[in-house]
Design a protein around this motif. Structure first.
Motif, PDB file in Angstrom:
ATOM      1  N   ASN A 216      36.761  31.788  37.856  1.00 42.27           N
ATOM      2  CA  ASN A 216      36.067  30.718  38.808  1.00 42.27           C
ATOM      3  C   ASN A 216      36.525  30.862  40.194  1.00 42.27           C
ATOM      4  OD1 ASN A 216      38.688  29.909  38.074  1.00 42.27           O
ATOM      5  ND2 ASN A 216      38.102  27.681  38.501  1.00 42.27           N
ATOM      6  N   THR A 217      37.463  31.835  40.527  1.00 41.37           N
ATOM      7  CA  THR A 217      37.795  31.908  41.957  1.00 41.37           C
ATOM      8  C   THR A 217      37.554  33.487  42.153  1.00 41.37           C
ATOM      9  OG1 THR A 217      39.954  32.620  41.384  1.00 41.37           O
ATOM     10  CG2 THR A 217      39.332  30.217  42.017  1.00 41.37           C
ATOM     11  N   GLY A 218      36.405  34.417  41.523  1.00 40.44           N
ATOM     12  CA  GLY A 218      36.224  35.608  41.985  1.00 40.44           C
ATOM     13  C   GLY A 218      36.927  36.599  40.750  1.00 40.44           C
ATOM     14  N   VAL A 219      36.660  37.766  40.895  1.00 43.76           N
ATOM     15  CA  VAL A 219      37.257  38.991  40.025  1.00 43.76           C
ATOM     16  C   VAL A 219      38.639  39.363  40.642  1.00 43.76           C
ATOM     17  CG1 VAL A 219      36.719  41.204  39.073  1.00 43.76           C
ATOM     18  CG2 VAL A 219      35.023  39.713  39.451  1.00 43.76           C
ATOM     19  N   ARG A 220      39.516  39.262  39.699  1.00 42.23           N
ATOM     20  CA  ARG A 220      40.913  39.522  39.898  1.00 42.23           C
ATOM     21  C   ARG A 220      41.500  40.494  38.854  1.00 42.23           C
ATOM     22  NH1 ARG A 220      42.762  35.875  43.362  1.00 42.23           N
ATOM     23  NH2 ARG A 220      41.434  34.043  44.103  1.00 42.23           N
ATOM     24  N   GLN A 221      42.497  41.302  39.388  1.00 46.25           N
ATOM     25  CA  GLN A 221      43.388  42.399  38.464  1.00 46.25           C
ATOM     26  C   GLN A 221      44.362  41.472  37.656  1.00 46.25           C
ATOM     27  OE1 GLN A 221      44.842  45.871  40.172  1.00 46.25           O
ATOM     28  NE2 GLN A 221      45.654  46.383  38.413  1.00 46.25           N
ATOM     29  N   VAL A 222      44.317  41.776  36.299  1.00 47.86           N
ATOM     30  CA  VAL A 222      45.222  41.030  35.391  1.00 47.86           C
ATOM     31  C   VAL A 222      46.488  41.907  35.138  1.00 47.86           C
ATOM     32  CG1 VAL A 222      45.450  40.112  32.988  1.00 47.86           C
ATOM     33  CG2 VAL A 222      43.343  40.009  34.369  1.00 47.86           C
ATOM     34  N   SER A 223      47.734  41.396  35.351  1.00 47.53           N
ATOM     35  CA  SER A 223      49.042  42.015  35.262  1.00 47.53           C
ATOM     36  C   SER A 223      48.890  42.270  33.525  1.00 47.53           C
ATOM     37  CB  SER A 223      50.259  41.125  35.416  1.00 47.53           C
ATOM     38  OG  SER A 223      51.398  41.782  35.014  1.00 47.53           O
ATOM     39  N   LEU A 224      49.264  43.655  33.231  1.00 50.20           N
ATOM     40  CA  LEU A 224      49.306  43.931  31.904  1.00 50.20           C
ATOM     41  C   LEU A 224      50.844  43.550  31.284  1.00 50.20           C
ATOM     42  CD1 LEU A 224      47.335  47.272  31.610  1.00 50.20           C
ATOM     43  CD2 LEU A 224      46.609  45.091  30.886  1.00 50.20           C
ATOM     44  N   THR A 225      51.642  43.061  32.292  1.00 54.88           N
ATOM     45  CA  THR A 225      52.903  42.855  31.898  1.00 54.88           C
ATOM     46  C   THR A 225      53.249  41.087  31.376  1.00 54.88           C
ATOM     47  OG1 THR A 225      53.957  44.328  33.425  1.00 54.88           O
ATOM     48  CG2 THR A 225      55.638  42.546  32.690  1.00 54.88           C
ATOM     49  N   ASP A 226      52.654  40.349  32.244  1.00 57.77           N
ATOM     50  CA  ASP A 226      52.583  38.762  32.078  1.00 57.77           C
ATOM     51  C   ASP A 226      51.386  38.220  32.021  1.00 57.77           C
ATOM     52  OD1 ASP A 226      51.977  38.721  34.696  1.00 57.77           O
ATOM     53  OD2 ASP A 226      54.293  37.934  35.220  1.00 57.77           O
ATOM     54  N   GLY A 227      50.186  38.833  32.228  1.00 59.66           N
ATOM     55  CA  GLY A 227      49.027  38.156  32.194  1.00 59.66           C
ATOM     56  C   GLY A 227      48.512  37.490  33.482  1.00 59.66           C
ATOM     57  N   SER A 228      49.415  37.499  34.503  1.00 55.17           N
ATOM     58  CA  SER A 228      49.208  36.804  35.829  1.00 55.17           C
ATOM     59  C   SER A 228      47.960  37.536  36.594  1.00 55.17           C
ATOM     60  CB  SER A 228      50.537  36.717  36.454  1.00 55.17           C
ATOM     61  OG  SER A 228      50.968  38.304  36.854  1.00 55.17           O
ATOM     62  N   LEU A 229      47.391  36.633  37.170  1.00 54.44           N
ATOM     63  CA  LEU A 229      46.146  36.917  38.172  1.00 54.44           C
ATOM     64  C   LEU A 229      46.404  37.489  39.526  1.00 54.44           C
ATOM     65  CD1 LEU A 229      43.581  34.601  37.035  1.00 54.44           C
ATOM     66  CD2 LEU A 229      44.001  36.830  35.866  1.00 54.44           C
ATOM     67  N   SER A 230      46.047  38.482  40.062  1.00 56.98           N
ATOM     68  CA  SER A 230      46.229  39.057  41.282  1.00 56.98           C
ATOM     69  C   SER A 230      45.998  37.956  42.424  1.00 56.98           C
ATOM     70  CB  SER A 230      45.671  40.384  41.656  1.00 56.98           C
ATOM     71  OG  SER A 230      44.150  40.111  41.568  1.00 56.98           O
ATOM     72  N   GLN A 231      46.914  37.977  43.449  1.00 58.18           N
ATOM     73  CA  GLN A 231      46.691  36.862  44.512  1.00 58.18           C
ATOM     74  C   GLN A 231      45.076  36.964  45.226  1.00 58.18           C
ATOM     75  OE1 GLN A 231      48.445  34.002  45.273  1.00 58.18           O
ATOM     76  NE2 GLN A 231      49.441  34.541  43.519  1.00 58.18           N
ATOM     77  N   SER A 232      44.947  38.497  45.313  1.00 63.33           N
ATOM     78  CA  SER A 232      43.708  38.729  45.992  1.00 63.33           C
ATOM     79  C   SER A 232      42.567  39.123  45.196  1.00 63.33           C
ATOM     80  CB  SER A 232      43.800  39.995  47.317  1.00 63.33           C
ATOM     81  OG  SER A 232      44.389  40.978  46.343  1.00 63.33           O
ATOM     82  N   THR A 233      41.297  38.908  45.494  1.00 61.54           N
ATOM     83  CA  THR A 233      40.016  39.152  44.543  1.00 61.54           C
ATOM     84  C   THR A 233      39.708  40.718  44.895  1.00 61.54           C
ATOM     85  OG1 THR A 233      38.538  38.405  46.226  1.00 61.54           O
ATOM     86  CG2 THR A 233      39.463  37.018  44.277  1.00 61.54           C
ATOM     87  N   VAL A 234      39.240  41.493  43.859  1.00 57.35           N
ATOM     88  CA  VAL A 234      38.494  42.513  44.177  1.00 57.35           C
ATOM     89  C   VAL A 234      36.732  42.466  44.402  1.00 57.35           C
ATOM     90  CG1 VAL A 234      40.093  43.887  42.910  1.00 57.35           C
ATOM     91  CG2 VAL A 234      38.115  43.046  41.605  1.00 57.35           C
ATOM     92  N   LEU A 235      36.590  41.346  43.813  1.00 56.49           N
ATOM     93  CA  LEU A 235      34.882  40.874  43.961  1.00 56.49           C
ATOM     94  C   LEU A 235      34.974  39.446  44.135  1.00 56.49           C
ATOM     95  CD1 LEU A 235      33.143  43.265  41.304  1.00 56.49           C
ATOM     96  CD2 LEU A 235      33.233  43.653  44.198  1.00 56.49           C
TER      97      LEU A 235
END
Length: 332
Positions: A216-235
């Motif tokens: 709901n805040t854009g497309v973000r990369q997912v960490s394959l270690t802990d599932g956290s979302l990147s601070q910045s959006t890619v789209l």
């Protein structure tokens, strides 16, 4: 007297394609890209080849999704109650080994970026447990993972992707709000995000070896270690559907009228076209993407589109009836 090498005068003509390939880094295509479709609400499989009037089509019952396997000459087709392996002509049907201990209610397939693994989600709804069934590209069963019943119990809200380490990541709504991410492999199922993510995850997809989430805040990369979302959006925006490949990622917002299909290659993005009823997107190895609505299959040139803004949107099949899924095929 005959010359001892009478064919040498043709040598420049024979070498021309090789010289062209050496200069441009390209070769003449050795195969034709086609697209296999689940059509007519799951009662028909058909193959569409751009520029060809007819192609194979067969009647089926309960087909829900399809994914191509490495090499492009075979595909996996999911039905509500079983999974099949078929060739590019939709024949040579082989029913894959059914997992024991689950009631199959397949709703969706996803393939790894290399297409050497294909996972099927079984979700019977009504508060039942979910199952992820992973197959290898030879059709053998890799593993079966049982997930706790989702809440709310709506199959379309559970979205998943197959990663390059032969695991499945699944996103679904968490009780009390937000989303939970689960990881399944041959060793079992793990809830990666505990507590759940505060963001709403609408979909997951792989681009190469990276996992992305439509939130709901854009497309973000997912960490394959802990599932956290990147601070910045890619789209940016609020897309609810993602479609990935080894090189590209596409995003689209469903349910709100005519919306942009945005394609991204890791550095550059562009709007390929607008759709009101997008059902699926498949990225062929020839640089074309194929976008499927309920009635139309549209070809998009991602190479020219991302480099020059010229997507050359072309309808290659019209008059479809409640089409559900698409995947590319390559046949000689």
């Amino acid at each position: 007297m005959k010359t001892p090498f009478p064919r040498l005068r043709h040598l420049p003509l024979l070498l021309a394609p090789l010289l062209l390939a050496a200069c441009t880094g390209t070769t003449e295509p050795q195969s034709t890209t086609s697209v296999a479709l689940v059509n007519a609400g799951g009662t028909e499989l058909r193959v569409v080849t751009p520029g060809t009037a007819t192609g194979p089509r067969v009647s089926t019952t309960g087909a829900v999704d399809a994914e191509v396997l490495p090499g492009g000459s075979q595909l996996v087709v999911a039905f509500t109650d079983h999974v099949e392996l078929r060739d590019a002509a939709l024949g040579s049907v082989r029913t894959l080994t059914a997992p024991t201990g689950i009631t199959p209610c397949y709703v969706r397939l996803r393939a790894s970026p290399a297409r050497d693994r294909v996972a099927a989600l079984s979700d019977c709804g009504s508060g039942a447990a979910q199952s992820l069934v992973m197959y290898r590209s030879d059709g053998s069963l890799a593993f079966v993972a049982t997930l706790s019943p989702p809440s709310p119990s709506t199959p379309d809200l559970s979205r998943f992707a197959v990663t390059t380490d032969q695991a499945v990541w699944l996103a679904r709504p968490a009780t009390g709000g937000g989303s939970e991410l689960l990881r399944a492999d041959q060793d079992g199922v793990k809830i990666v995000t505990n507590p759940p993510l505060s963001a709403t995850v609408y979909d997951l997809a792989m681009r190469g070896s990276s996992l992305y989430a439509a939130t709901n805040t854009g497309v973000r990369q997912v960490s394959l270690t802990d599932g956290s979302l990147s601070q910045s959006t890619v789209l940016n925006g609020v897309p609810t559907r993602l479609y990935g490949s080894d090189r590209l990622l596409a995003a689209w917002l469903s349910g709100t009228g005519n919306q942009a299909l945005t394609v991204w290659n890791g550095t550059t993005s562009g709007v390929a076209s607008y759709f009101t009823d997008l059902r699926d997107v498949t990225f062929a190895p020839d640089g074309n993407a194929y976008a499927l609505t309920g009635t139309t299959l549209t070809q998009l040139d991602t190479v020219l589109g991302l480099s020059q803004g010229t997507w050359k949107a072309t309808d290659v099949a019209t008059g479809l009836n409640d089409a559900r899924a698409a995947t590319w095929l390559t046949g000689n």
